[in-house]
Design a protein around this motif. Sequence first.
Motif, PDB file in Angstrom:
ATOM      1  N   THR A  34       0.859  -1.180   0.000  1.00 18.38           N
ATOM      2  CA  THR A  34       0.000   0.000   0.000  1.00 18.38           C
ATOM      3  C   THR A  34       0.894   1.227   0.000  1.00 18.38           C
ATOM      4  O   THR A  34       1.783   1.356   0.848  1.00 18.38           O
ATOM      5  CB  THR A  34      -0.919   0.037   1.236  1.00 18.38           C
ATOM      6  N   VAL A  35       0.663   2.120  -0.954  1.00 19.16           N
ATOM      7  CA  VAL A  35       1.520   3.304  -1.113  1.00 19.16           C
ATOM      8  C   VAL A  35       0.701   4.563  -0.876  1.00 19.16           C
ATOM      9  O   VAL A  35      -0.291   4.810  -1.560  1.00 19.16           O
ATOM     10  CB  VAL A  35       2.152   3.351  -2.525  1.00 19.16           C
ATOM     11  N   VAL A  36       1.126   5.336   0.101  1.00 11.26           N
ATOM     12  CA  VAL A  36       0.540   6.648   0.369  1.00 11.26           C
ATOM     13  C   VAL A  36       1.458   7.695  -0.241  1.00 11.26           C
ATOM     14  O   VAL A  36       2.672   7.658  -0.035  1.00 11.26           O
ATOM     15  CB  VAL A  36       0.410   6.890   1.885  1.00 11.26           C
ATOM     16  N   THR A  37       0.910   8.632  -0.989  1.00 12.68           N
ATOM     17  CA  THR A  37       1.763   9.641  -1.623  1.00 12.68           C
ATOM     18  C   THR A  37       1.003  10.941  -1.856  1.00 12.68           C
ATOM     19  O   THR A  37      -0.225  10.940  -1.977  1.00 12.68           O
ATOM     20  CB  THR A  37       2.341   9.128  -2.959  1.00 12.68           C
ATOM     21  N   ASN A  38       1.741  12.018  -1.903  1.00  8.57           N
ATOM     22  CA  ASN A  38       1.189  13.309  -2.338  1.00  8.57           C
ATOM     23  C   ASN A  38       1.805  13.721  -3.667  1.00  8.57           C
ATOM     24  O   ASN A  38       1.721  14.886  -4.057  1.00  8.57           O
ATOM     25  CB  ASN A  38       1.444  14.390  -1.288  1.00  8.57           C
ATOM     26  N   SER A  39       2.410  12.754  -4.363  1.00  7.40           N
ATOM     27  CA  SER A  39       3.114  13.019  -5.619  1.00  7.40           C
ATOM     28  C   SER A  39       2.333  12.476  -6.801  1.00  7.40           C
ATOM     29  O   SER A  39       2.072  11.270  -6.886  1.00  7.40           O
ATOM     30  CB  SER A  39       4.505  12.366  -5.584  1.00  7.40           C
ATOM     31  N   LEU A  40       1.996  13.339  -7.736  1.00  7.73           N
ATOM     32  CA  LEU A  40       1.302  12.889  -8.947  1.00  7.73           C
ATOM     33  C   LEU A  40       2.183  11.964  -9.795  1.00  7.73           C
ATOM     34  O   LEU A  40       1.687  10.950 -10.300  1.00  7.73           O
ATOM     35  CB  LEU A  40       0.839  14.100  -9.754  1.00  7.73           C
ATOM     36  N   PRO A  41       3.486  12.251  -9.989  1.00 12.21           N
ATOM     37  CA  PRO A  41       4.331  11.318 -10.744  1.00 12.21           C
ATOM     38  C   PRO A  41       4.456   9.945 -10.090  1.00 12.21           C
ATOM     39  O   PRO A  41       4.517   8.927 -10.780  1.00 12.21           O
ATOM     40  CB  PRO A  41       5.686  12.034 -10.806  1.00 12.21           C
ATOM     41  N   VAL A  42       4.505   9.899  -8.764  1.00  7.39           N
ATOM     42  CA  VAL A  42       4.554   8.609  -8.072  1.00  7.39           C
ATOM     43  C   VAL A  42       3.275   7.829  -8.328  1.00  7.39           C
ATOM     44  O   VAL A  42       3.307   6.637  -8.661  1.00  7.39           O
ATOM     45  CB  VAL A  42       4.774   8.806  -6.555  1.00  7.39           C
ATOM     46  N   ALA A  43       2.141   8.483  -8.167  1.00  6.58           N
ATOM     47  CA  ALA A  43       0.863   7.816  -8.410  1.00  6.58           C
ATOM     48  C   ALA A  43       0.760   7.341  -9.853  1.00  6.58           C
ATOM     49  O   ALA A  43       0.269   6.241 -10.133  1.00  6.58           O
ATOM     50  CB  ALA A  43      -0.289   8.760  -8.078  1.00  6.58           C
ATOM     51  N   ASP A  44       1.239   8.160 -10.786  1.00  6.68           N
ATOM     52  CA  ASP A  44       1.197   7.798 -12.196  1.00  6.68           C
ATOM     53  C   ASP A  44       2.083   6.590 -12.487  1.00  6.68           C
ATOM     54  O   ASP A  44       1.711   5.706 -13.269  1.00  6.68           O
ATOM     55  CB  ASP A  44       1.641   8.985 -13.054  1.00  6.68           C
ATOM     56  N   ALA A  45       3.236   6.517 -11.833  1.00  6.86           N
ATOM     57  CA  ALA A  45       4.151   5.386 -12.050  1.00  6.86           C
ATOM     58  C   ALA A  45       3.548   4.071 -11.578  1.00  6.86           C
ATOM     59  O   ALA A  45       3.878   3.003 -12.112  1.00  6.86           O
ATOM     60  CB  ALA A  45       5.475   5.644 -11.332  1.00  6.86           C
TER      61      ALA A  45
END
Length: 259
Positions: free
Chosen positions: A119-130
Amino acid sequence: MLAQQRQSAILDLVRRHGGMRVSQLVQQFGVSDMTIRRDLETLAERGLVDKVHGGATVSGPGSTEEPGFDAKSVRQRTEKSAIAARAAQLVEPGTAVALSAGTTTAALAALLLDVPGLTVVTNSLPVADALRSSDQVVVLTGGIRTPSNALAGPVAEAAAASLNVDVLFLGVHGMSPRTGFTTPNLMEAGINRRLVAAARRLVVLADHTKWETVGIATIAPLDDADVLITDSRLPSGAQEQLSERVGELIVVDVPGEQE
Protein backbone atom coordinates in the motif's frame (compact mmCIF):
# COMPACT_ATOMS: atom_id res chain seq x y z
CA MET A 1 44.36 15.20 -3.67
CA LEU A 2 41.48 13.63 -5.60
CA ALA A 3 39.33 15.82 -7.83
CA GLN A 4 36.31 15.34 -5.56
CA GLN A 5 38.29 16.38 -2.47
CA ARG A 6 39.72 19.43 -4.22
CA GLN A 7 36.30 20.51 -5.45
CA SER A 8 34.91 20.23 -1.93
CA ALA A 9 37.76 22.40 -0.65
CA ILE A 10 37.21 24.93 -3.47
CA LEU A 11 33.51 25.11 -2.59
CA ASP A 12 34.38 25.78 1.05
CA LEU A 13 36.69 28.66 0.01
CA VAL A 14 34.10 30.19 -2.33
CA ARG A 15 31.42 30.06 0.37
CA ARG A 16 33.77 31.45 3.00
CA HIS A 17 34.94 34.40 0.92
CA GLY A 18 31.90 34.88 -1.32
CA GLY A 19 34.04 34.24 -4.40
CA MET A 20 37.50 33.15 -5.57
CA ARG A 21 39.64 33.87 -8.62
CA VAL A 22 41.13 31.08 -10.73
CA SER A 23 44.62 32.44 -10.06
CA GLN A 24 44.06 32.25 -6.30
CA LEU A 25 42.88 28.65 -6.53
CA VAL A 26 45.80 27.65 -8.75
CA GLN A 27 48.19 28.99 -6.12
CA GLN A 28 46.22 27.40 -3.27
CA PHE A 29 46.11 23.88 -4.71
CA GLY A 30 49.23 23.78 -6.90
CA VAL A 31 47.40 22.52 -9.99
CA SER A 32 47.03 23.91 -13.47
CA ASP A 33 44.73 26.71 -14.57
CA MET A 34 42.83 24.21 -16.73
CA THR A 35 42.28 21.82 -13.81
CA ILE A 36 40.79 24.60 -11.68
CA ARG A 37 38.53 25.69 -14.54
CA ARG A 38 37.29 22.09 -14.91
CA ASP A 39 36.62 21.97 -11.18
CA LEU A 40 34.63 25.20 -11.33
CA GLU A 41 32.70 23.91 -14.32
CA THR A 42 31.78 20.77 -12.37
CA LEU A 43 30.67 22.80 -9.35
CA ALA A 44 28.67 25.15 -11.57
CA GLU A 45 26.91 22.22 -13.28
CA ARG A 46 25.86 20.99 -9.84
CA GLY A 47 24.47 24.43 -9.04
CA LEU A 48 26.90 25.01 -6.19
CA VAL A 49 28.73 28.06 -7.60
CA ASP A 50 28.19 30.65 -10.30
CA LYS A 51 31.01 30.94 -12.85
CA VAL A 52 32.13 34.49 -13.57
CA HIS A 53 34.98 35.89 -15.66
CA GLY A 54 38.21 34.75 -13.99
CA GLY A 55 36.66 32.77 -11.17
CA ALA A 56 33.48 31.81 -9.33
CA THR A 57 31.06 33.28 -6.78
CA VAL A 58 28.54 31.82 -4.36
CA SER A 59 25.59 30.35 -6.23
CA GLY A 60 22.75 32.82 -6.58
CA PRO A 61 19.47 30.86 -6.02
CA GLY A 62 17.62 31.77 -2.84
CA SER A 63 15.89 29.62 -0.27
CA THR A 64 12.51 29.83 -2.04
CA GLU A 65 13.62 29.03 -5.59
CA GLU A 66 11.86 25.84 -6.68
CA PRO A 67 12.63 24.26 -10.07
CA GLY A 68 9.78 22.34 -11.68
CA PHE A 69 9.61 18.55 -11.70
CA ASP A 70 10.72 18.28 -15.34
CA ALA A 71 13.75 20.51 -14.72
CA LYS A 72 14.81 18.49 -11.68
CA SER A 73 14.25 15.14 -13.37
CA VAL A 74 17.21 15.64 -15.74
CA ARG A 75 19.66 16.45 -12.94
CA GLN A 76 21.87 13.78 -11.27
CA ARG A 77 20.02 10.95 -13.00
CA THR A 78 22.78 8.41 -12.31
CA GLU A 79 22.90 9.24 -8.62
CA LYS A 80 19.11 9.24 -8.23
CA SER A 81 18.78 5.88 -9.98
CA ALA A 82 21.40 4.32 -7.69
CA ILE A 83 19.76 5.78 -4.58
CA ALA A 84 16.31 4.59 -5.67
CA ALA A 85 17.61 1.07 -6.35
CA ARG A 86 19.10 0.86 -2.86
CA ALA A 87 15.93 2.26 -1.28
CA ALA A 88 13.83 -0.40 -3.05
CA GLN A 89 15.75 -3.05 -1.13
CA LEU A 90 14.25 -1.68 2.09
CA VAL A 91 10.64 -2.19 0.97
CA GLU A 92 9.01 -5.32 2.43
CA PRO A 93 5.98 -7.08 0.86
CA GLY A 94 2.68 -6.45 2.58
CA THR A 95 3.68 -3.14 4.16
CA ALA A 96 2.35 0.39 3.97
CA VAL A 97 4.87 2.89 2.68
CA ALA A 98 4.67 6.61 2.01
CA LEU A 99 6.56 8.35 -0.79
CA SER A 100 6.86 12.11 -0.71
CA ALA A 101 7.08 14.21 -3.86
CA GLY A 102 10.39 14.37 -5.69
CA THR A 103 12.29 13.00 -8.65
CA THR A 104 14.18 10.40 -6.60
CA THR A 105 11.01 9.10 -4.98
CA ALA A 106 9.43 8.92 -8.45
CA ALA A 107 12.38 6.77 -9.57
CA LEU A 108 11.78 4.56 -6.53
CA ALA A 109 8.07 4.18 -7.35
CA ALA A 110 8.91 2.63 -10.72
CA LEU A 111 10.86 -0.09 -8.87
CA LEU A 112 7.95 -1.06 -6.61
CA LEU A 113 5.60 -2.36 -9.29
CA ASP A 114 6.24 -6.01 -8.46
CA VAL A 115 6.37 -5.83 -4.66
CA PRO A 116 3.36 -7.90 -3.52
CA GLY A 117 0.70 -6.57 -1.17
CA LEU A 118 2.05 -3.03 -1.00
CA THR A 119 0.00 0.00 0.00
CA VAL A 120 1.52 3.30 -1.11
CA VAL A 121 0.54 6.65 0.37
CA THR A 122 1.76 9.64 -1.62
CA ASN A 123 1.19 13.31 -2.34
CA SER A 124 3.11 13.02 -5.62
CA LEU A 125 1.30 12.89 -8.95
CA PRO A 126 4.33 11.32 -10.74
CA VAL A 127 4.55 8.61 -8.07
CA ALA A 128 0.86 7.82 -8.41
CA ASP A 129 1.20 7.80 -12.20
CA ALA A 130 4.15 5.39 -12.05
CA LEU A 131 2.07 2.93 -10.02
CA ARG A 132 -1.28 3.29 -11.75
CA SER A 133 -0.86 0.20 -13.94
CA SER A 134 0.24 -2.00 -11.02
CA ASP A 135 -1.72 -4.04 -8.49
CA GLN A 136 -0.58 -1.78 -5.64
CA VAL A 137 -3.09 0.09 -3.52
CA VAL A 138 -2.32 3.79 -3.96
CA VAL A 139 -3.66 6.40 -1.54
CA LEU A 140 -3.32 9.89 -3.06
CA THR A 141 -3.69 12.64 -0.47
CA GLY A 142 -5.24 15.34 -2.66
CA GLY A 143 -4.58 19.06 -2.26
CA ILE A 144 -3.15 21.98 -4.23
CA ARG A 145 -0.59 21.20 -6.94
CA THR A 146 2.89 22.73 -6.50
CA PRO A 147 5.69 23.28 -9.10
CA SER A 148 7.21 19.90 -8.19
CA ASN A 149 3.91 18.12 -8.97
CA ALA A 150 3.19 17.62 -5.28
CA LEU A 151 -0.24 17.89 -3.69
CA ALA A 152 -0.05 20.12 -0.62
CA GLY A 153 -2.10 22.37 1.61
CA PRO A 154 -4.79 21.76 4.28
CA VAL A 155 -6.58 18.96 2.41
CA ALA A 156 -3.38 16.97 1.92
CA GLU A 157 -2.29 17.55 5.51
CA ALA A 158 -5.64 16.41 6.88
CA ALA A 159 -5.49 13.22 4.81
CA ALA A 160 -1.96 12.41 5.94
CA ALA A 161 -2.80 13.10 9.59
CA SER A 162 -5.28 10.23 9.65
CA LEU A 163 -2.85 7.61 8.31
CA ASN A 164 -0.14 5.38 9.74
CA VAL A 165 2.59 3.83 7.59
CA ASP A 166 5.54 1.57 8.20
CA VAL A 167 8.11 3.71 6.41
CA LEU A 168 8.31 7.08 4.69
CA PHE A 169 10.73 7.63 1.81
CA LEU A 170 11.31 11.37 1.87
CA GLY A 171 12.85 13.40 -0.94
CA VAL A 172 14.35 16.73 0.13
CA HIS A 173 15.57 19.96 -1.48
CA GLY A 174 18.50 20.37 0.89
CA MET A 175 20.21 19.11 4.03
CA SER A 176 22.62 20.74 6.43
CA PRO A 177 23.64 20.32 10.08
CA ARG A 178 22.22 23.75 10.95
CA THR A 179 18.82 23.59 9.22
CA GLY A 180 18.19 19.86 8.85
CA PHE A 181 16.16 18.61 5.86
CA THR A 182 14.53 21.50 4.02
CA THR A 183 12.20 22.46 1.18
CA PRO A 184 11.75 25.74 -0.73
CA ASN A 185 7.96 25.38 -0.60
CA LEU A 186 6.10 26.26 2.59
CA MET A 187 3.02 24.20 1.68
CA GLU A 188 5.12 21.14 0.92
CA ALA A 189 6.83 21.53 4.29
CA GLY A 190 3.46 21.12 5.97
CA ILE A 191 2.47 17.89 4.20
CA ASN A 192 5.98 16.46 4.54
CA ARG A 193 5.92 17.04 8.31
CA ARG A 194 2.59 15.21 8.46
CA LEU A 195 4.05 12.28 6.53
CA VAL A 196 7.05 12.18 8.88
CA ALA A 197 4.69 12.04 11.86
CA ALA A 198 2.66 9.24 10.22
CA ALA A 199 5.65 6.94 9.70
CA ARG A 200 7.29 4.52 12.11
CA ARG A 201 10.54 4.82 10.14
CA LEU A 202 11.98 7.71 8.13
CA VAL A 203 14.25 7.04 5.13
CA VAL A 204 15.60 10.17 3.44
CA LEU A 205 16.74 10.04 -0.20
CA ALA A 206 19.21 12.84 -1.01
CA ASP A 207 21.96 12.99 -3.62
CA HIS A 208 25.23 14.82 -2.98
CA THR A 209 24.04 18.14 -4.43
CA LYS A 210 21.58 18.51 -1.54
CA TRP A 211 24.42 18.97 0.97
CA GLU A 212 24.49 22.53 2.37
CA THR A 213 21.55 23.51 0.17
CA VAL A 214 18.97 25.28 2.32
CA GLY A 215 15.28 25.78 1.57
CA ILE A 216 13.08 28.24 3.43
CA ALA A 217 11.29 25.62 5.55
CA THR A 218 12.66 22.80 7.67
CA ILE A 219 10.88 19.46 7.42
CA ALA A 220 12.83 17.62 10.12
CA PRO A 221 16.23 17.74 11.85
CA LEU A 222 18.94 15.39 10.62
CA ASP A 223 18.60 13.32 13.80
CA ASP A 224 15.06 12.27 12.86
CA ALA A 225 16.28 10.19 9.89
CA ASP A 226 16.47 6.49 10.68
CA VAL A 227 18.25 6.00 7.34
CA LEU A 228 19.78 8.45 4.88
CA ILE A 229 20.67 7.16 1.41
CA THR A 230 23.05 9.32 -0.60
CA ASP A 231 25.76 8.82 -3.23
CA SER A 232 29.53 8.51 -3.19
CA ARG A 233 30.06 11.98 -4.65
CA LEU A 234 29.14 13.46 -1.30
CA PRO A 235 32.39 14.82 0.22
CA SER A 236 33.96 12.64 2.92
CA GLY A 237 33.67 15.44 5.47
CA ALA A 238 29.93 15.63 4.88
CA GLN A 239 29.64 11.86 5.18
CA GLU A 240 31.36 12.03 8.56
CA GLN A 241 29.02 14.75 9.81
CA LEU A 242 25.92 12.88 8.63
CA SER A 243 27.11 9.59 10.14
CA GLU A 244 27.14 11.28 13.52
CA ARG A 245 23.59 12.57 13.17
CA VAL A 246 21.42 10.05 11.28
CA GLY A 247 20.57 6.55 12.43
CA GLU A 248 22.25 4.87 9.45
CA LEU A 249 24.07 6.42 6.50
CA ILE A 250 24.02 4.39 3.27
CA VAL A 251 26.35 5.62 0.51
CA VAL A 252 25.79 4.13 -2.94
CA ASP A 253 28.53 4.04 -5.55
CA VAL A 254 28.31 6.07 -8.76
CA PRO A 255 30.91 6.35 -11.54
CA GLY A 256 33.94 8.24 -10.21
CA GLU A 257 35.09 11.63 -11.43
CA GLN A 258 38.43 12.04 -13.08
CA GLU A 259 40.88 14.79 -12.19
